[in-house]
Design a protein around this motif. Structure first.
Motif, short mmCIF file in Angstrom:
data_model
loop_
_atom_site.label_atom_id
_atom_site.label_comp_id
_atom_site.label_asym_id
_atom_site.label_seq_id
_atom_site.Cartn_x
_atom_site.Cartn_y
_atom_site.Cartn_z
N TRP A 17 -2.42 -2.77 11.19
CA TRP A 17 -1.92 -3.76 10.24
C TRP A 17 -1.24 -4.90 10.99
O TRP A 17 -1.52 -6.08 10.75
N ALA A 28 -3.11 -2.96 2.91
CA ALA A 28 -2.97 -1.71 2.16
C ALA A 28 -4.15 -1.51 1.22
O ALA A 28 -4.70 -0.40 1.11
N SER A 34 -0.68 2.01 -0.89
CA SER A 34 0.15 0.96 -1.49
C SER A 34 0.89 0.21 -0.38
O SER A 34 1.18 0.77 0.69
N ALA A 35 1.20 -1.03 -0.66
CA ALA A 35 1.95 -1.84 0.32
C ALA A 35 3.32 -1.22 0.56
O ALA A 35 3.83 -1.23 1.69
N LEU A 38 3.04 1.48 3.09
CA LEU A 38 2.83 0.89 4.42
C LEU A 38 4.17 0.41 4.99
O LEU A 38 4.49 0.70 6.15
#
Length: 106
Positions: A17, A28, A34-35, A38
């Protein structure tokens, strides 16, 4: 129920990422998490990397003086023979990510 991912897989995902330059939301979505998850793993991995005796080990890279590229840069030659010009005002974390990608250890 989501796919189980171990700590090392999360470490790779967080590194990928960071290296991608994508937003947390976009990255994500691409990997199916999900963000918020992350972000939570990034925080957890950052905290554990700062603890003494943590499992995060640094790879030693030999740095030798060669020609001076300019007054505000230095050069790093990687084990694979690639050379990277680095400004004196480099960001340690960003350079570390770049070296891991170039050495194929991300």
């Amino acid at each position: 129920m989501g796919k189980y991912r171990g700590r090392e897989e999360w470490r790779r995902l967080v590194d990928d990422w960071k290296a991608s330059g994508a937003s947390a939301r976009r990255f994500a979505r691409l990997v199916g998490v999900s963000a918020a998850t992350l972000y939570r793993w990034r925080g957890s991995l950052t905290k554990s990397a700062k603890k003494p005796g943590s499992a995060a080990l640094a790879k030693i890279v030999e740095v030798r003086a060669t020609q001076v590229m300019s007054v505000d840069h230095f050069e790093v030659q990687l084990a694979c023979g690639r050379r990277v010009g680095v400004p004196m005002s480099f960001d340690c974390e960003a350079l570390g990510r770049l070296l891991r990608v170039l050495e194929g250890t991300s």
